[in-house]
Design an enzyme around this catalytic site. Structure first.
Site, PDB file in Angstrom:
ATOM      1  N   SER A  47       0.847  -1.197   0.000  1.00  0.00           N
ATOM      2  CA  SER A  47       0.000   0.000   0.000  1.00  0.00           C
ATOM      3  C   SER A  47       0.879   1.242   0.000  1.00  0.00           C
ATOM      4  CB  SER A  47      -0.942   0.023   1.213  1.00  0.00           C
ATOM      5  OG  SER A  47      -0.232   0.315   2.398  1.00  0.00           O
ATOM      6  N   GLU A  95       2.150   5.182   4.386  1.00  0.00           N
ATOM      7  CA  GLU A  95       3.164   4.756   5.348  1.00  0.00           C
ATOM      8  C   GLU A  95       2.654   4.799   6.785  1.00  0.00           C
ATOM      9  OE1 GLU A  95       6.404   7.520   6.243  1.00  0.00           O
ATOM     10  OE2 GLU A  95       5.549   8.895   4.763  1.00  0.00           O
ATOM     11  N   LYS A 122     -21.344  -1.037  -7.255  1.00  0.00           N
ATOM     12  CA  LYS A 122     -21.420   0.179  -8.071  1.00  0.00           C
ATOM     13  C   LYS A 122     -20.870  -0.022  -9.480  1.00  0.00           C
ATOM     14  CE  LYS A 122     -21.359   3.075  -3.959  1.00  0.00           C
ATOM     15  NZ  LYS A 122     -21.578   1.906  -3.075  1.00  0.00           N
TER      16      LYS A 122
END
Length: 337
Positions: free
Chosen positions: A39, A42, A132
């Site tokens: 990811s 941090e 969605k």
């Protein structure tokens, strides 16, 4: 599913589902070789590392990187067996206001994940979708539909590579970041719960339900399926009543790009949709496996032509009481009216 000596990478691994997957994998699959949390945040990685210190969880690795960066993704995927793609820009109004950023992450990032998987030895990939993405009316949904199509079509260009790509699509995850229930719990302190539309409904799934679905796809996908769970709906008014029965509930109108009812399977999808029991599966129009064999192996039943699955016409509904119980179980154990 036995993950002994397997290595898994989760993009967006510091998000709500990524953390739930991490908890599940490390508690149920302690013999996993490596779990990579990929990811770009941090601070979230730092906080998550406190929960999973290396001396107690030597399998876990934290890898700072953005799905927009294909070179970084490719490096992170070396030695990885399974990839769960959970990274996305998902807030509808923010995506409407910053469309180019949403496209770069949700579409460009999806293609980068696919390319990085092809360049390494990844065996299986499960990409997370959203309700969605079904008949989308907002940019977020449109980008996720495109992402779904990219992952499904990746099965057509793999050649002799045994890799399998599949997609899981589900509704609102109860208690996830940015979802309505945590929002209402916080707004309850002000005594006002804003209602977008009195007719509004949504599908509802727990984090644990989302985890189970991802693991099911990881283990059972043949390649190209889009899995949809059979889950209950709730009415937004019932959510408000469950959380703040004494609060004011002004109607403020729907936000840009928002639907009154969410869909997961359209009538047009019915031509390719099969009932697998716990899940539906929208099968790809082209595939490299035998449809007859798939149907037999999975005891799959073709849905009727014109079948559709949306939150407003669902046959299973949460009640005010069941919502309160679920909030205590899955969102806030100290919740009370």
């Amino acid at each position: 599913m036995n993950l002994k000596n397997k290595s898994i990478l989760i993009t967006g691994g510091t998000g709500s589902l990524g953390k739930a997957l991490t908890e599940f994998i490390l508690s149920k699959q302690s013999e996993i070789k490596r779990l990579v949390i990929y990811s770009r945040d941090e601070q979230k990685q730092f906080q998550m590392a406190q929960e999973y210190p290396h001396d107690r969880y030597p399998q876990i690795r934290f890898f700072i990187g953005d799905v927009r960066d294909k070179e970084r993704l490719t490096r992170a995927m070396k030695g990885i067996d399974y990839v769960i793609h959970a990274a996305a820009m998902k807030h509808v109004p923010i995506a409407e206001y910053n469309p180019d950023e949403c496209i770069k992450t949700n579409i460009g990032g999806a293609q980068n994940v696919i390319d990085a998987c092809f360049q390494t030895n990844v065996e299986r990939v499960v990409a997370l979708s959203t309700d969605k993405a079904c008949a989308p009316i907002n940019l977020y949904g449109a980008t996720k539909l495109t992402s779904d199509k990219l992952f499904i079509a990746a099965n057509n260009i793999k050649g002799d590579n045994p890799i399998k790509f599949s997609v899981v699509r589900y509704g609102n995850v109860m208690g996830s970041n940015g979802s309505v229930i945590p929002f209402f719990i916080k707004k309850k302190e002000e005594g006002v719960l804003p209602i977008t539309d009195v007719e509004m409904t949504r599908f509802n799934i727990s984090l644990q339900g989302g985890v189970s679905m991802v693991m099911h796809a990881l283990e059972h996908a043949w390649g190209g399926e889009l899995f949809v769970p059979k889950i209950p709906s709730y009415k937004i008014l019932d959510v408000a009543e469950a959380i703040g029965p004494n609060c004011e509930k002004p109607v403020v109108g729907i936000r840009p790009g928002e639907k009154v009812h969410e869909e997961m399977i359209t009538a047009s999808d019915s031509f390719y949709t099969y009932d697998l029991g716990k899940y539906y599966a929208i099968l790809p129009a082209t595939h490299k496996w035998s449809l007859d064999e798939y149907v037999k192996t999975n005891n799959a039943q073709k849905v009727p032509q014109g079948f559709r699955y949306n939150s407003g016409e669902n046959t299973e509904w949460e009640t005010v009481d069941s919502l309160r119980a679920l909030i205590i179980d899955h969102v806030d154990p100290n919740f009370s009216v």
